[in-house]
Design an enzyme around this catalytic site. Sequence first.
Site, mmCIF file in Angstrom:
data_model
loop_
_atom_site.group_PDB
_atom_site.id
_atom_site.type_symbol
_atom_site.label_atom_id
_atom_site.label_comp_id
_atom_site.label_asym_id
_atom_site.label_seq_id
_atom_site.Cartn_x
_atom_site.Cartn_y
_atom_site.Cartn_z
ATOM 1 N N LYS A 3 -13.813 39.595 -26.384
ATOM 2 C CA LYS A 3 -12.704 40.466 -26.766
ATOM 3 C C LYS A 3 -12.267 41.253 -25.536
ATOM 4 O O LYS A 3 -13.022 42.058 -24.986
ATOM 5 C CB LYS A 3 -13.141 41.427 -27.876
ATOM 6 C CG LYS A 3 -12.080 42.425 -28.297
ATOM 7 C CD LYS A 3 -10.897 41.754 -28.973
ATOM 8 C CE LYS A 3 -11.258 41.296 -30.362
ATOM 9 N NZ LYS A 3 -10.095 40.679 -31.057
ATOM 10 N N HIS A 21 -10.432 32.822 -37.416
ATOM 11 C CA HIS A 21 -10.510 34.210 -36.969
ATOM 12 C C HIS A 21 -11.548 34.975 -37.792
ATOM 13 O O HIS A 21 -11.901 34.590 -38.898
ATOM 14 C CB HIS A 21 -9.126 34.854 -37.130
ATOM 15 C CG HIS A 21 -9.106 36.331 -37.013
ATOM 16 N ND1 HIS A 21 -9.085 37.167 -38.114
ATOM 17 C CD2 HIS A 21 -9.087 37.142 -35.930
ATOM 18 C CE1 HIS A 21 -9.048 38.423 -37.706
ATOM 19 N NE2 HIS A 21 -9.044 38.430 -36.393
#
Length: 440
Positions: free
Chosen positions: A209, A336
Site C-alpha cells: 500500500k 480487492h
Amino acid sequence: MTPTPPRTPQSRRLTISDVRLTPILVADPPLLNTQGVHQPYTPRLIVEVVTADGVTGIGETYGDTKYLELARPLAGKLVGHSVTDLNGLFALADEVAVNAARVENSVDVGGLRGVQTADKLRLSVLSGFEVACLDAWGKAAGLPVHALLGGKVRDRVEYSAYLFYRWAEHPQGAGGASDGWGAATDPAGVVAQAERFADTYGFTSFKLKGGVFEPDQEIAAVRALAERFPGRPLRLDPNGAWSVPTSLYVAEELRDVLEYLEDPTSGTGRMAEVAANAGVPLATNMCVTTFGEIREAFTRNAVQVVLSDHHYWGGLRNTRELAAICRTFGVGLSMHSNTHLGISLAAMTHVAATVPNLDYACDSHYPWQTEDVITERLTFRDGHLDVTEAPGLGVELDHDKLAPLHRRWLDDDGTLRDRDDAAAMRVADPHWTTPHIPRW
C-alpha cells in the site's frame, strides 16, 4: 395479473422469519495510507438471516452509520421473503430511501474507493444480506455456497501478502493494543514484514500500500522486495495519490518488476493517460466499482485489471457477472480487500473458487486482524485457502466472540462508528488535513 403460486412446504421452510443486525467495532492495527492511518477499531456489520425452519445464515459488510441507516429498514422488509429470492433483494433495497446528506460529495471507506453514491451504498449493504441468504440456503440444502453459484473450478484460492507502511502502535491515548508486528516505515521494514508474511502464511506474491511517502522512497521499497524475492509477483497501490507524470515516472522505474500498478492516479481519464504509456498493466478498485463505470474504462483501455469486491458490487452473483464481462473484454481479474473478518473471507473464497478467469492472487487484510466472530479462524497454507465442501459458507458465528465487539460499539461515543483515517491521523498530528489529490 398472474396469481402468485402457493408456497410448497419446502419454500415455506426457506422463508425468512427474522433478521438480526449486529454492528461491531473490531481491532485494527495502525496501517498507513494516503489519507492517514487506520483507527484503533473499525466498524463492521454482522447480518443473521433466520429461516422458518430455524436455519441461520450469516453475512458481513461495512458497519459505518450510513450503512446501518439503510440496513435496518431493509432487514425489516426481508421478513416473509425466501432466502432463494436473491433478485428480489435489489427491488427491496430500491424501496429504502438513502439519506442524501450521507452521500452527497462524500467519499467511501477512508476515501479509498472514490466518490460515494446512493447506488454504491445500497450495493455494499446488499452484499451482506445476499451472502447471509446464500449461507442459509446452502445450509438448508446441504450444499456449499460455491455449488449454488454454479460449482467450483478450483480447490484452492491463492491470496497475496498485503504489505503496509505502519506504526508499531496507535498514538498514545488512541486505544488499541499492540499486535506485535512492529513498525515498517522504510524499505527494510517493508521487507521484514514481507518475510514474516511469507514464513507464516506461505504467500508468494506481495502488494504494498503506497501513497504514504515520497514516490522515490516507495520505489526503493519495491526494489528491495524484488531483490529479496526475485521473480515473485509484486504490486504497488498508492490509491490515486499521484499525478499522471508521477505515475509514468514510477511505472518507468518499476515496470521490470511490477505485476501491475494499482490506481496510481485518480479517475478514468487520468488512468487512460497513464495506461497509454506506462508499459505495465494498470489495476483498479477505484474507477471501476459499478457496472455503469465499465464502459468508459474498458473502451478507453484505462485499466487492464479489475479488482473485484463483492462488498462493492452487490454480492457474489454480481461478482461473477463482473468476471464474465472482464473475460469478454480481455481484462484481467483479481480481488480487492478492506478490513474484514472470517465471514467475508469465506464468501470471497467461495466466489473466487467459481470464477474461471481469476488471473491474479486475491488481496486480504485477514492476517492483520487479531479478532474474529467465527468459531475457528480460517488458515492460509502455502498462500492459499482450501475451498470447503461444508454446507453454506462453511463457517459458524460465535456469539461469545461477537458480544464484546458489539459491546465496544455500544460503549463508543460515536467517534469510531464511522471510519475516518484522516481523523485518526490527527491524534498523532493535530495539523493533519485530508491530502489534496494528487499528493505528488
